[in-house]
Design a protein around this motif. Structure first.
Motif: not given
Ligand code: 1GP
Length: 249
Positions: A78, A129, A173, A176, A203-206, A225-226
């Motif tokens: 990624f 993206y 997105e 993160s 993604g983002g904030g899950i 999930i990050g």
């Molecule tokens: C980041 O979308 C991803 O590029 C994951 O987001 O870090 O909030 O899980 P999180």
């Protein structure tokens, strides 16, 4: 053969769980992350490796190899820059940040990256993206004109344009660590427009299983999930377990 990972992902539409590892963090605590990867592996559809800042091909490659040493799931790049194209991955999300103001993230980085993808024989998954809401570090670094979450019609226009341009995957997105994730109603609307042709990733904030499931049930083909893995790995494992059980797997 050419679309091996993409076909594998498509077979898992609606239930794909992607765990994103940031090489910048991983190389500083490799042993800890190795254990986390082992725990997440049974639930993972694939691992994504990448981030926006602070590392080069060396760290990207090292992270990919660490995952491959302990888990047999696909590892997908990624990329935050062409310097993240590394030879040991199974595939790369070959992305254009469609709502960037900068040519760099729209097409210039891709020129440099393409040569490396070709040289290493990596499978490229053409991915649009799109950065929405808070946008986080990716939004700032990528010079994105972030799409407000309360204006889903703007996101719909981008998603349709991406589909008609021939992108086979879209990654929406929220940034993160975002406080607000993409709302399930928005996911449902976008999926309806895209149909099954385009693989939709959110993604983002899950941060919990309830959110993860609501986004998958709304029509996302996969979720990423990050931050939860970095901050509360036991919660990430728990989320993965609950999601798999709820999906009857
Ligand atoms: C980041 O979308 C991803 O590029 C994951 O987001 O870090 O909030 O899980 P999180």
């Amino acid at each position: 053969k050419e679309r091996k990972v993409e076909d594998y992902l498509r077979k898992r539409s609606g239930r794909a769980l992607f765990f994103l590892l940031d090489p910048d963090k991983v190389v500083r605590e490799e042993e800890r992350y190795k254990e986390i990867v082992e725990e997440l592996c049974p639930y993972a559809t694939a691992f994504f490796v990448g981030g926006s800042t602070g590392f080069s091909q060396l760290e990207e490659e090292r992270t990919i190899r660490m995952i491959k040493a302990v888990c047999d799931k696909p590892v997908v790049i990624f990329p935050g820059s062409p310097a993240h194209v590394a030879p040991s991955a199974d595939a790369i999300l070959f992305m254009s940040l469609l709502n960037s103001r900068s040519r760099k993230f729209l097409i210039e980085d891709q020129l440099e990256g393409a040569l490396l993808v070709w040289r290493y024989g990596l499978e490229a998954i053409p991915t649009a993206y799109l950065i929405v809401g808070e946008g986080g570090t990716a939004g700032w670094v990528g010079d994105a004109k972030t799409i407000p979450l309360e204006k889903p019609e703007l996101l719909a226009m981008y998603a349709l344009a991406a589909k008609y341009l021939g992108f086979r995957a879209i990654y929406v997105e929220a940034g993160s660590g975002a406080r607000t994730h993409v709302p399930p109603q928005t996911v449902a609307m976008i999926k309806k427009l895209l149909g099954n042709e385009v693989f939709l990733m959110i993604g983002g904030g899950i941060k919990n299983a309830e959110t993860a499931l609501s986004i998958l049930k709304a029509g996302a083909d996969g979720i990423i999930i990050g931050t939860l893995i970095e901050k509360e790995p036991e919660k990430a494992v728990e989320l993965a377990k609950v999601v798999r059980e709820s999906l009857g797997e």
